[in-house]
Design an enzyme around this catalytic site. Structure first.
Site, short mmCIF file in Angstrom:
data_model
loop_
_atom_site.label_atom_id
_atom_site.label_comp_id
_atom_site.label_asym_id
_atom_site.label_seq_id
_atom_site.Cartn_x
_atom_site.Cartn_y
_atom_site.Cartn_z
N GLN A 80 0.85 -1.42 0.40
CA GLN A 80 0.38 -0.24 0.04
C GLN A 80 1.10 1.31 -0.04
O GLN A 80 0.35 2.35 -0.14
CB GLN A 80 -0.92 0.28 1.41
CG GLN A 80 -1.57 -0.87 1.26
CD GLN A 80 -2.84 -1.45 2.39
OE1 GLN A 80 -2.78 -0.17 3.52
NE2 GLN A 80 -3.81 -2.10 2.51
N HIS A 147 -0.99 0.06 5.78
CA HIS A 147 -2.42 0.88 6.49
C HIS A 147 -1.21 2.27 6.71
O HIS A 147 -1.18 2.36 7.92
CB HIS A 147 -2.52 -0.26 8.05
CG HIS A 147 -3.49 -0.45 7.87
ND1 HIS A 147 -4.35 -1.42 8.82
CD2 HIS A 147 -4.42 -1.49 6.47
CE1 HIS A 147 -5.19 -1.79 8.03
NE2 HIS A 147 -5.09 -2.21 6.55
#
Length: 237
Positions: A80, A147
């Protein structure tokens, strides 16, 4: 590849006797991108678009022409992570300051989000960032590539809000000695406002506006000035 769509909003009169109206969007593709993550409109109508692999593009909404902006810091691309959000300083028209968030590598396989401020130079043929300064970092850096959060938002009074994900480590979201799993409130230069909830505690704790977050990927103010946060949920997002 993703395409930038220009949406044209039109009110169409209904044929029904009530004279009600319905809203329709007409879209037109003008440009394509590789993993676009965020956009910001410049005062002249052009766009800044971030691509996750580390490119910042200056895009004309008239014809889709996209020009790379140099001076972007190296990003830790993967999972991510990569180049994240882009935001303009509230006084951008006067100071040309922009803010970028991105995933930053550390030593021995750890990484975390960081935020820079920089001057955006828009001279034709030499689009670039200068006076680049790192004003915030996730603390501590940890392993993994999930995250990050790292959304950026300015309030009407000029404070910079940064969302910081828990980096898939859970417990740090409740740890007041770090800024993972938090929403932070800073001055535009990265210093801490004196009226922050935990300002008296000093250090990283002083940055905290709210805590206990998972992966806050959307922050916005409503018409009354209330801050809202949207988080990626634990079951498939």
């Amino acid at each position: 590849m993703f395409r930038l769509l220009i949406a044209v909003f039109a009110l169409v009169t209904s044929a029904c006797a009530s004279d009600a109206t319905e809203s329709r969007f007409v879209t037109e593709a003008i440009a394509s991108f590789d993993e676009p993550w965020a956009i910001a409109f410049l005062p002249d109508g052009r766009l800044l678009v971030t691509e996750k692999k580390g490119r910042l593009l200056l895009v004309s909404t008239a014809d889709g022409n996209a020009l790379p902006v140099s001076g972007v810091p190296d990003v830790d691309y993967g999972g991510q992570g990569g180049l994240g959000d882009v935001a303009l300083h509230p006084d951008f028209a006067d100071n040309n300051r922009v803010y970028l968030s991105y995933a930053e590598a550390g030593d021995e396989g750890v990484r975390g989000a960081a935020v820079i401020s920089a001057t955006l130079n828009l001279a034709p043929g030499s689009q670039s960032l200068s006076n680049v300064q790192v004003i915030w970092r996730q603390q501590p850096k940890v392993t993994g590539r999930g995250h990050y959060g790292h959304r950026l938002l300015f309030s009407d009074d000029g404070h910079l809000f940064i969302s910081s994900g828990d980096r898939q480590k859970f417990d740090p979201a409740q740890d007041m000695e770090g800024n993972l799993g938090k929403i932070l409130r800073l001055n535009d230069d990265g210093t801490v406002p004196a009226d922050n909830p935990f300002a008296a505690s000093g250090g990283v704790t002083a940055q905290i506006w709210s805590l206990g977050h998972r992966n806050p990927l959307g922050i916005a103010f409503d018409a009354s000035g209330q801050l809202w946060n949207v988080e990626m949920g634990p079951r498939g997002g």
